[in-house]
Design an enzyme around this catalytic site. Sequence first.
Site, PDB file in Angstrom:
ATOM      1  N   ASP A  10      48.330  46.884  41.557  1.00 60.60           N
ATOM      2  CA  ASP A  10      47.177  46.216  40.888  1.00 60.60           C
ATOM      3  C   ASP A  10      46.003  46.379  40.718  1.00 60.60           C
ATOM      4  O   ASP A  10      45.905  47.183  41.021  1.00 60.60           O
ATOM      5  CB  ASP A  10      47.057  45.237  42.082  1.00 60.60           C
ATOM      6  N   ASP A  12      42.694  43.414  39.937  1.00 57.21           N
ATOM      7  CA  ASP A  12      41.533  42.818  40.344  1.00 57.21           C
ATOM      8  C   ASP A  12      41.644  42.883  41.750  1.00 57.21           C
ATOM      9  O   ASP A  12      42.815  42.451  41.994  1.00 57.21           O
ATOM     10  CB  ASP A  12      41.336  41.775  39.648  1.00 57.21           C
TER      11      ASP A  12
HETATM   12  C1  XBP Z   1      44.277  39.204  38.479  1.00 62.48           C
HETATM   13  C2  XBP Z   1      43.989  38.043  38.004  1.00 62.48           C
HETATM   14  C3  XBP Z   1      42.884  37.948  36.826  1.00 62.48           C
HETATM   15  C4  XBP Z   1      41.514  37.997  36.698  1.00 62.48           C
HETATM   16  C5  XBP Z   1      41.407  37.705  35.301  1.00 62.48           C
HETATM   17  O1  XBP Z   1      45.154  40.372  37.634  1.00 62.48           O
HETATM   18  O2  XBP Z   1      44.508  36.668  37.969  1.00 62.48           O
HETATM   19  O3  XBP Z   1      43.873  36.568  35.503  1.00 62.48           O
HETATM   20  O4  XBP Z   1      41.329  37.209  37.784  1.00 62.48           O
HETATM   21  O5  XBP Z   1      42.009  38.197  33.918  1.00 62.48           O
HETATM   22  P1  XBP Z   1      45.826  41.127  39.332  1.00 62.48           P
HETATM   23  P2  XBP Z   1      41.747  37.642  32.356  1.00 62.48           P
HETATM   24  O6  XBP Z   1      44.953  41.051  40.491  1.00 62.48           O
HETATM   25  O7  XBP Z   1      46.736  40.838  39.034  1.00 62.48           O
HETATM   26  O8  XBP Z   1      45.192  42.253  38.821  1.00 62.48           O
HETATM   27  O9  XBP Z   1      41.047  36.653  32.319  1.00 62.48           O
HETATM   28  O10 XBP Z   1      42.258  38.782  32.490  1.00 62.48           O
HETATM   29  O11 XBP Z   1      43.502  37.083  33.488  1.00 62.48           O
END
Ligand code: XBP
Length: 254
Positions: A10, A12
């Site tokens: 993953d 973020d």
């Molecule tokens: C994390 C998310 C993302 C980010 C924002 O994704 O939920 O939506 O917060 O990115 P992960 P975007 O943990 O799966 O990496 O604005 O590009 O959606």
Amino acid sequence: MAELKALIFDVDGTLAETERDGHRIAFNETFKNHQLDWFWSDELYGELLAVTGGKERMKFYLQRYQPKLPQLDDLDAFIAMLHKEKTALYNQIVATGQLPLRLGIKRLLLEAQQAGLTLAIATTTSPENVATLLQHSLAPDAVSWFRVIAAGDVVPAKKPAPDIYNYALQQLDLPPENCIAFEDTANGLKSALGAKIHPVITISYYSQNEQFTGSPLVVDHLGEADIPCNVLSGQLNSSSYVNVAALRHLATSW
Ligand code: XBP
């Protein structure tokens, strides 16, 4: 007993703590640029993270916190426009290099490559965000370290749906038992488990109070040879940090 062949990460919260000081700032800056009096505090953002995907999160926020907002002819187009600008702003923040990788990430990625494991990414965030983070926080050529980068709108249903992991498995041409996922949230855990992949959890700033039932290993971070990680649940064999040997040992139990 399964042979470990691939690690799927993953982004973020797992590769880097990007939410509070990256995505959140970019959302707020975008709202300000459009004279919208929406502000996502640290606390509110923690609540909004229950909804994955930036466009989906904005839509949820409007329904929940701005119900009196006049109906827009095309709300989806308005949100998409805001999201495009937010993505550009987020990429500017990431390009400054101010969002470092979490402890142990670079070490494990290098070690995994050395050990012949395949690397992949399965994330809800937009593909350009992933590329910029990898280039600026890992290495200029880091995108090429990953055989598959499954990101954003490539699947219709975002995490906690299993779609993005199923897509990554399909692209890797591997069954789930040969892979380990790395996640930081209950939504990510659910997504990986839905695709029958065992998820190792590194808790993050916003997810520390979540429940991770179903994970074979929950730690505070991956650790380093000289910086042990704390095991919150599960077992790390005889290692004091998460390395390939410990992950291979973990995979012998399924
Ligand atoms: C994390 C998310 C993302 C980010 C924002 O994704 O939920 O939506 O917060 O990115 P992960 P975007 O943990 O799966 O990496 O604005 O590009 O959606």
